[in-house]
Design an enzyme around this catalytic site. Structure first.
Site, mmCIF file in Angstrom:
data_model
loop_
_atom_site.group_PDB
_atom_site.id
_atom_site.type_symbol
_atom_site.label_atom_id
_atom_site.label_comp_id
_atom_site.label_asym_id
_atom_site.label_seq_id
_atom_site.Cartn_x
_atom_site.Cartn_y
_atom_site.Cartn_z
ATOM 1 N N ASP A 169 0.846 -1.194 0.000
ATOM 2 C CA ASP A 169 0.000 0.000 0.000
ATOM 3 C C ASP A 169 0.887 1.253 0.000
ATOM 4 O O ASP A 169 2.118 1.153 0.089
ATOM 5 C CB ASP A 169 -0.903 -0.061 1.237
ATOM 6 N N ASP A 230 -10.952 2.911 -2.663
ATOM 7 C CA ASP A 230 -11.367 1.663 -2.007
ATOM 8 C C ASP A 230 -12.830 1.334 -2.253
ATOM 9 O O ASP A 230 -13.701 2.211 -2.160
ATOM 10 C CB ASP A 230 -11.198 1.809 -0.490
HETATM 11 C C1 GLA Z 1 -6.002 1.319 1.986
HETATM 12 C C2 GLA Z 1 -6.223 0.261 0.908
HETATM 13 C C3 GLA Z 1 -7.265 -0.727 1.367
HETATM 14 C C4 GLA Z 1 -6.829 -1.373 2.664
HETATM 15 C C5 GLA Z 1 -6.574 -0.300 3.711
HETATM 16 C C6 GLA Z 1 -5.957 -0.877 4.970
HETATM 17 O O1 GLA Z 1 -7.113 2.137 2.164
HETATM 18 O O2 GLA Z 1 -6.598 0.843 -0.306
HETATM 19 O O3 GLA Z 1 -7.474 -1.727 0.383
HETATM 20 O O4 GLA Z 1 -5.684 -2.146 2.441
HETATM 21 O O5 GLA Z 1 -5.677 0.685 3.218
HETATM 22 O O6 GLA Z 1 -5.719 0.082 5.933
#
Ligand code: GLA
Length: 437
Positions: A169, A230
């Site tokens: 990430d 997300d």
């Molecule tokens: C980001 C990612 C998500 C998830 C969260 C975890 O928002 O895009 O898919 O992994 O972090 O904190």
């Protein structure tokens, strides 16, 4: 042959320079031979988030129990055989501090046996284990990150634990750190010698589009990448993702192929936000987008209808088509019906008729000619959800599909000349097309 002749014609110094350039290009590239088709499995985040309260909620908190449980379900409920092999840990798995040697460690209360033991168990069940890291000072959930200096050490740690996929990430990292760190992790994973699928969130942090995002480079260093925000447990969220991917398909569609995929995020089928029709739509749209099929749902309590959608064999075969061509939206009608097309191997295709309408089942009339299929061809069509077969559909024939509100009709189709020809060559039984189940 032709290439060798051309290189042979170059002056020796040029030949050497070319050879070095090729070697360097290979060293930069991921070259791991993995994810030739979109990865399939299960990912904790959307459904289980950063729930670390194992006292109040032992069944659902981020702990080894959750992953042991899901591994058992993947292995015992028919998922693994269909290709759902990866069981992926997301954020909030680690302790709040690295250990004395600077190594990442799992939270000792929630993962008392450690990640290696979990990986061993997952492997014993014929599955693979994914883990989550973040190229920044902290993960998005506030756990220790993998700053650029820690990339090599963490790659080694993950490999020693027996990890098979890494989602890296991008919270709490700068544009410059990302530009350095994502390629560096690709090299570091290569250097471990362990095949580890590499999922990069890099483009999602840079707006997902050129010139900030270089899809040629991404395809060289990452097996899949998150392009956009997300997913949440709602139909609005699914629609916003489909809208964004369709609006930018000229950029995104050519970037995908065997070994390197766009990732519109997890499947939320089986949770709380989607109706039955909407669940069928997400599955169909993700399949035609050649998206990774990473479910984020509770496989211990999933309903039979959600399971049936996720376990549709023809759907999965379409998603996993070896050509790996991402589909496109080819029609956007004013009356809120859209058509998507994905070309498949053996001259086959998948079509989705998608209704965004909210009134009643809509009768949509069109023809393959209107959808730019080649003239004078006769097709065999299989409805992917009902299994119904329409034989002998000619390119010019008008047909009508009835599409439920926020639902899809999905077709798998191929020119009939192919099986007829095989029947003639191979005798009875030889003409069965591989995708007809
Ligand atoms: C980001 C990612 C998500 C998830 C969260 C975890 O928002 O895009 O898919 O992994 O972090 O904190």
């Amino acid at each position: 042959m032709r290439r060798a002749a051309r290189a042979g014609g170059l002056p020796p110094a040029w030949g050497l320079a070319l050879a070095w350039a090729l070697i360097l290009a290979r060293a930069q590239a991921l070259e791991n031979g993995l994810a030739r088709t979109p990865p399939m499995g299960w990912l904790a985040w959307e459904r289980f988030r950063c729930n670390i309260d194992c006292e109040a909620d032992p069944q659902n908190c981020i702990s080894e129990k959750l992953f042991f449980d899901m591994a058992d379900r993947l292995a015992e409920d028919g998922w693994r055989e269909l290709g759902y092999k990866y069981i992926n840990i997301d954020d909030c798995w680690s302790a709040k501090q690295r250990d004395g040697a600077g190594q990442l460690v799992p939270d000792p209360k929630r993962f008392p046996r450690g990640i290696k033991a979990l990986a061993d168990y997952v492997h014993s069940r014929g599955l693979k284990l994914g883990i989550y890291g973040d190229l920044g000072t902290l993960t998005c959930g506030g756990y220790p990150g993998t700053t650029v200096d820690c990339v090599e050490q963490d790659a080694q740690t993950f490999a020693q634990w027996g990890v098979d996929m890494l989602k890296l990430d991008g919270c709490y990292s700068s544009e410059e750190e990302q530009a350095e760190g994502y390629p560096k992790m690709a090299k570091a994973l290569n250097a471990t010698g362990r095949p580890i699928v590499y999922s990069c969130s890099w483009p999602a942090y840079q707006g997902g589009l050129p010139p900030k995002v270089n899809y040629t480079l991404l395809a060289e260093i990452c097996n899949l990448w998150r392009n956009y925000g997300d997913i949440e447990d709602s139909w609005d969220s699914v629609l916003s993702i489909v809208d964004w991917f369709s609006a930018h398909q000229d950029v995104l569609q050519p970037a995908a192929g065997p070994g390197h995929w766009n990732d519109p995020d997890m499947l939320i089928i089986g949770n709380f936000g989607l109706s039955y029709e909407q669940s069928r739509s997400q599955m169909a749209l993700w399949t035609v987008m050649a998206a990774p099929l990473l479910m984020s749902t509770d496989l211990r309590t999933i309903s039979p209808s959600a399971k049936e959608i996720l376990q549709n064999r023809l759907m999965i075969q379409i998603n996993q088509d070896p050509l790996g061509i991402q589909g496109r939206r080819i029609v956007k009608e004013k009356f809120h019906v859209e058509v998507f097309l994905r070309p498949l191997s053996q001259a086959a295709s998948a079509l989705i008729f998608f209704s965004r309408r909210t009134d009643m089942p809509f009768r949509y009339t069109t023809s393959l000619a209107k959808l730019n299929f080649p003239d004078n061809t006769v097709y065999e069509v299989q409805d992917v959800y009902s299994g119904k077969i329409i034989s002998g559909l000619k390119t010019g024939d008008n047909f009508t599909v009835v599409i439920n509100p926020s639902g899809v009709v999905m077709w798998y189709l191929y020119p009939m000349v192919q099986p007829w020809c095989l029947v003639r060559q191979q005798g009875p039984g030889g003409g069965v097309h591989p995708l007809i189940l």
